[in-house]
Scaffold this motif. Structure first.
Motif: not given
Length: 275
Positions: A137-142, A161-162, A186-188
């Motif tokens: 699992i990899t999770v990305l968020d700012n 981060g971005d 917008k992120y989606d």
């Protein structure tokens, strides 16, 4: 032998990089054959020979193609080849050798990778179910308050981060499943643009029908085709009912499992707008 050692070292390197590969080993040879028992080579999912050889020519080419098929099906295989071009039985190859070869194609499948683009409450529940099912699992968020080991204790890679820039750096292959669940439309859309042309096995985006329409219209105006957009599972999940984060997470992971195993199930996306 030095050659065998090279094959095994390359195999170890491929497994460490989580790549699907196959070893092809001659386990039996009768009559005149290019190489004898024990000869081996390593092939990846695209059919590239990473190391070793079983003699070249038509035998090696046929074995390479069979290995690609085995990797796709995730099934190891014992197969016999008849190298007598005048024979009328078995897996015949147009070679002058006249011998017979038995090969064992051993598959090493990469671990399925789940990329969660967004670390909200639904993503948190998805990660817990995905861990039980064996996904990397990899999770990305700012949002710093969301990207931490307390909320995602069994996640291998937490990336703060971005979102878009970091997503561009993540390795995506045909054993990757992507769920877009960010905290903004917008992120989606930006995330979709990063992954639409990737080799991902699954790309899903959470959202209402209105959000889907808006996002798809924006992408069409930017030059993406209807075929491109048809790859996206949105609205995401199976039609199981329920609205809590836990129930939504179950619906999404159930859809991913169905895609993984090629099952016909009641996808929510089948009721989406026609474009």
């Amino acid at each position: 032998m030095l050659e065998d050692r090279k094959v095994l070292l390359k195999l170890k390197e491929s497994l460490e990089k989580n790549k699907s590969v196959a070893t092809i080993t001659i386990i039996k040879a009768e009559g005149a054959t290019p190489r004898g028992p024990g000869s081996m080579m390593l092939v990846d999912g695209e059919g590239n020979i990473l190391e070793g050889t079983i003699g070249g020519g038509a035998l090696e080419e046929k074995a390479r193609k069979d290995a690609i098929d085995c990797i796709k099906r995730k099934e190891s295989l014992l197969i016999d080849y008849n190298l007598d071009r005048d024979s009328k039985t078995g897996n015949i190859l147009p070679m002058a050798c006249g011998g017979k070869v038995s090969l064992f194609i051993r598959i090493y499948s990469s671990q399925e990778k789940l990329i969660l683009v967004g670390a909200g409450h639904v993503a948190e529940k998805i990660a817990r179910i995905a861990h039980i099912l064996g996904y990397s699992i990899t999770v990305l968020d700012n949002r710093k308050e969301r990207v931490n080991g307390q909320l995602f204790p069994q996640t291998e890679d937490l990336i703060l981060g971005d979102i878009v820039e970091n997503l561009k750096k993540v390795d995506i292959n045909n054993n990757t499943f992507i769920i877009i669940v960010t905290h903004g439309h917008k992120y989606d859309q930006d995330a979709l643009e990063v992954v639409l042309e990737s080799k991902a096995k699954y790309i899903g985006m959470i959202g209402s029908m209105n959000k889907v329409k808006t996002t798809f219209n924006n992408l069409l105006e930017k030059g993406y085709s209807k075929e491109d957009l048809s790859k996206i599972y949105t609205p995401i999940g199976l039609d199981l009912g329920g609205e809590t984060p836990e129930e939504i997470a179950l619906s999404i992971m159930a859809e991913i499992q169905a895609v993984k195993y090629g099952k016909e199930v009641p996808h929510l996306y089948k009721s989406r707008w026609e474009f």
